[in-house]
Design a protein around this motif. Structure first.
Motif, PDB file in Angstrom:
ATOM      1  N   ALA A  85      10.520 -12.531   9.133  1.00 16.39           N
ATOM      2  CA  ALA A  85       9.134 -12.078   9.305  1.00 16.39           C
ATOM      3  C   ALA A  85       8.744 -11.260   8.083  1.00 16.39           C
ATOM      4  O   ALA A  85       9.605 -10.728   7.375  1.00 16.39           O
ATOM      5  CB  ALA A  85       8.975 -11.259  10.572  1.00 16.39           C
ATOM      6  N   TYR A  86       7.452 -11.145   7.853  1.00 14.74           N
ATOM      7  CA  TYR A  86       6.997 -10.429   6.663  1.00 14.74           C
ATOM      8  C   TYR A  86       5.561  -9.969   6.819  1.00 14.74           C
ATOM      9  O   TYR A  86       4.781 -10.502   7.597  1.00 14.74           O
ATOM     10  CB  TYR A  86       7.095 -11.336   5.422  1.00 14.74           C
ATOM     11  CG  TYR A  86       6.135 -12.512   5.456  1.00 14.74           C
ATOM     12  CD1 TYR A  86       4.830 -12.400   4.966  1.00 14.74           C
ATOM     13  CD2 TYR A  86       6.521 -13.742   6.005  1.00 14.74           C
ATOM     14  CE1 TYR A  86       3.946 -13.470   5.020  1.00 14.74           C
ATOM     15  CE2 TYR A  86       5.647 -14.815   6.059  1.00 14.74           C
ATOM     16  CZ  TYR A  86       4.359 -14.666   5.567  1.00 14.74           C
ATOM     17  OH  TYR A  86       3.480 -15.725   5.634  1.00 14.74           O
ATOM     18  N   ALA A  87       5.230  -8.938   6.026  1.00 14.61           N
ATOM     19  CA  ALA A  87       3.860  -8.614   5.625  1.00 14.61           C
ATOM     20  C   ALA A  87       3.933  -8.514   4.119  1.00 14.61           C
ATOM     21  O   ALA A  87       4.737  -7.745   3.588  1.00 14.61           O
ATOM     22  CB  ALA A  87       3.402  -7.303   6.241  1.00 14.61           C
ATOM     23  N   SER A  88       3.121  -9.299   3.406  1.00 10.37           N
ATOM     24  CA  SER A  88       3.369  -9.409   1.980  1.00 10.37           C
ATOM     25  C   SER A  88       2.172  -9.952   1.229  1.00 10.37           C
ATOM     26  O   SER A  88       1.411 -10.764   1.748  1.00 10.37           O
ATOM     27  CB  SER A  88       4.573 -10.332   1.745  1.00 10.37           C
ATOM     28  OG  SER A  88       4.816 -10.542   0.381  1.00 10.37           O
ATOM     29  N   MET A  89       2.030  -9.521  -0.001  1.00  5.89           N
ATOM     30  CA  MET A  89       1.191 -10.176  -0.973  1.00  5.89           C
ATOM     31  C   MET A  89       1.972 -11.361  -1.554  1.00  5.89           C
ATOM     32  O   MET A  89       3.199 -11.294  -1.628  1.00  5.89           O
ATOM     33  CB  MET A  89       0.813  -9.210  -2.097  1.00  5.89           C
ATOM     34  CG  MET A  89      -0.149  -8.115  -1.673  1.00  5.89           C
ATOM     35  SD  MET A  89      -1.833  -8.775  -1.477  1.00  5.89           S
ATOM     36  CE  MET A  89      -2.759  -7.248  -1.305  1.00  5.89           C
ATOM     37  N   THR A 264      -1.723   2.662   0.717  1.00  4.99           N
ATOM     38  CA  THR A 264      -1.690   1.285   1.192  1.00  4.99           C
ATOM     39  C   THR A 264      -0.246   0.908   1.481  1.00  4.99           C
ATOM     40  O   THR A 264       0.695   1.407   0.836  1.00  4.99           O
ATOM     41  CB  THR A 264      -2.259   0.290   0.163  1.00  4.99           C
ATOM     42  OG1 THR A 264      -1.339   0.154  -0.923  1.00  4.99           O
ATOM     43  CG2 THR A 264      -3.602   0.737  -0.357  1.00  4.99           C
ATOM     44  N   LEU A 265      -0.081   0.013   2.424  1.00  4.21           N
ATOM     45  CA  LEU A 265       1.260  -0.470   2.751  1.00  4.21           C
ATOM     46  C   LEU A 265       1.918  -1.113   1.543  1.00  4.21           C
ATOM     47  O   LEU A 265       3.124  -0.954   1.311  1.00  4.21           O
ATOM     48  CB  LEU A 265       1.180  -1.473   3.902  1.00  4.21           C
ATOM     49  CG  LEU A 265       2.487  -2.212   4.235  1.00  4.21           C
ATOM     50  CD1 LEU A 265       3.556  -1.257   4.735  1.00  4.21           C
ATOM     51  CD2 LEU A 265       2.232  -3.310   5.266  1.00  4.21           C
ATOM     52  N   PHE A 266       1.136  -1.842   0.740  1.00  2.00           N
ATOM     53  CA  PHE A 266       1.737  -2.671  -0.299  1.00  2.00           C
ATOM     54  C   PHE A 266       2.323  -1.848  -1.437  1.00  2.00           C
ATOM     55  O   PHE A 266       3.209  -2.308  -2.141  1.00  2.00           O
ATOM     56  CB  PHE A 266       0.712  -3.705  -0.770  1.00  2.00           C
ATOM     57  CG  PHE A 266       0.264  -4.562   0.378  1.00  2.00           C
ATOM     58  CD1 PHE A 266       1.125  -5.502   0.936  1.00  2.00           C
ATOM     59  CD2 PHE A 266      -0.977  -4.381   0.967  1.00  2.00           C
ATOM     60  CE1 PHE A 266       0.747  -6.258   2.029  1.00  2.00           C
ATOM     61  CE2 PHE A 266      -1.356  -5.140   2.064  1.00  2.00           C
ATOM     62  CZ  PHE A 266      -0.495  -6.082   2.594  1.00  2.00           C
ATOM     63  N   THR A 267       1.856  -0.603  -1.611  1.00  2.00           N
ATOM     64  CA  THR A 267       2.527   0.297  -2.545  1.00  2.00           C
ATOM     65  C   THR A 267       3.923   0.638  -2.026  1.00  2.00           C
ATOM     66  O   THR A 267       4.899   0.632  -2.780  1.00  2.00           O
ATOM     67  CB  THR A 267       1.716   1.588  -2.728  1.00  2.00           C
ATOM     68  OG1 THR A 267       0.393   1.275  -3.131  1.00  2.00           O
ATOM     69  CG2 THR A 267       2.359   2.487  -3.775  1.00  2.00           C
ATOM     70  N   HIS A 268       4.030   0.904  -0.744  1.00  2.00           N
ATOM     71  CA  HIS A 268       5.309   1.297  -0.152  1.00  2.00           C
ATOM     72  C   HIS A 268       6.316   0.160  -0.167  1.00  2.00           C
ATOM     73  O   HIS A 268       7.511   0.378  -0.411  1.00  2.00           O
ATOM     74  CB  HIS A 268       5.091   1.785   1.285  1.00  2.00           C
ATOM     75  CG  HIS A 268       4.451   3.130   1.375  1.00  2.00           C
ATOM     76  ND1 HIS A 268       5.149   4.310   1.258  1.00  2.00           N
ATOM     77  CD2 HIS A 268       3.157   3.497   1.568  1.00  2.00           C
ATOM     78  CE1 HIS A 268       4.326   5.336   1.380  1.00  2.00           C
ATOM     79  NE2 HIS A 268       3.107   4.867   1.569  1.00  2.00           N
TER      80      HIS A 268
END
Length: 325
Positions: A85-89, A264-268
């Motif tokens: 599973a993922y959350a991702s750019m 933002t999440l994507f920085t983390h």
């Protein structure tokens, strides 16, 4: 060829198109994943509308879960056949399968279903960084959380309760307030029939909260600052009501030397090791039962537009997934 949702121009939910696209093979540092479900998040709305502009045409969706079909050179934390599973750019999760960077894709424990995995990664890791990577929050501290019956909100209610944090939520109906309370909020205020700023002050003995977590944006920003105690932290992490307009940073001094951040999440999760550690913490909370992932709404891939309309119309509660196949 796989079914994929794209947009060719920014705008409303009617801009979505369902097309056939070739998937291909993963290159170095990439995997190919076959989705079972995809997540629905407000960032998808921001990207579709153009609030967060993208180079078009572009596939849509930031979150998914499924089975790894192929692994590119240099990928060591995943193998063919793994549940993941993922959350991702970059965006592209609204599809049957895709090739994508592997670094932010996480092995999914067997105890967590694909639908739960698809629903929890972006929202759950957001809650993880809000409570553990933004500002110190101690047991017994007060946190004000807006939209407490939404997807992130219900996870935050449970997370706060599991760590002894006193969460005050806001929501737009009595039913949503009750839902937040059932998920662990200590208090929940219906902002449509109460002065929520005054109520927060009363609930905290006039002192205010230690931290505000606000993804609503424009409509709640000023009031959120007024709910903070001296040296309190304002975490503005979303724009559901529109972006926060420019404000005078000098106002933070007279209000109590307040602090403010826009994470933002994507920085983390940009760092592979940090992303995997955040996911592991989230999985631990879910497998232990401290945080429950309940799917409240399901939409098939071809009905993504309806899912967006429901989300924007505040007609959803908890977690929503896009089913694939």
């Amino acid at each position: 060829m796989v079914k994929t949702i794209i947009i060719e121009e920014h705008g409303g939910a009617e801009k979505f198109k369902l097309v056939d696209r070739e998937v291909g093979e993963p290159g170095p540092g990439q995997i190919r994943i076959r989705h079972h479900a995809c997540g629905l998040n407000f960032i998808d709305v921001y990207q579709r509308s153009g609030l967060y502009p993208m180079q078009l045409p572009h596939a849509m969706g930031m979150e998914g879960a499924g089975v790894v079909e192929a692994v590119g050179e240099g990928v060591t934390h995943l193998k063919v056949g793994d549940r993941a599973a993922y959350a991702s750019m970059p965006p592209g999760a609204y599809c049957e399968a895709r090739v994508m960077p592997a670094a932010q894709v996480c092995p999914l424990p067997d105890a967590i279903s694909f639908e739960q995995g698809a629903a929890m990664m972006l929202k759950g890791m957001t809650v993880e960084y809000l409570f553990h990577r933004t500002t110190p929050i101690a047991k017994g501290d007060f946190v004000l959380f807006h939209a407490a019956a939404g997807g992130v909100g219900l996870l935050a209610c449970q997370w706060a309760k599991s760590e002894g944090i006193r969460l005050i939520g806001t929501a737009g109906t009595d039913e949503k307030c009750q839902l937040a309370l059932e998920h662990g909020a200590e208090f929940c205020i219906n902002y449509r029939n109460a002065d929520w700023v005054s109520t927060v002050r009363e609930l905290t003995g006039g002192k205010g909260v230690h931290v505000v977590m606000d993804a609503v944006g424009k409509d709640t920003f000023d009031g959120s600052l007024d709910c903070l105690r001296p040296l309190g932290m304002m975490i503005s992490f979303g724009n559901a009501s529109g972006p926060v307009p420019p404000f005078n940073i000098g106002a933070l001094g007279p209000k109590g030397s307040l602090k403010i951040t826009r994470p933002t999440l994507f920085t983390h999760i940009a760092d592979h090791a940090t992303c995997q550690a955040m996911a592991a913490h989230l999985f631990e909370k879910v497998v232990s039962g401290a945080v429950e992932i309940t799917i409240e709404q399901r939409f098939p891939l071809a009905q993504v537009a309806d899912a967006h309309r429901a989300l924007e119309g505040r007609q959803t509660t908890g977690q929503t997934v896009i089913t694939v196949g």
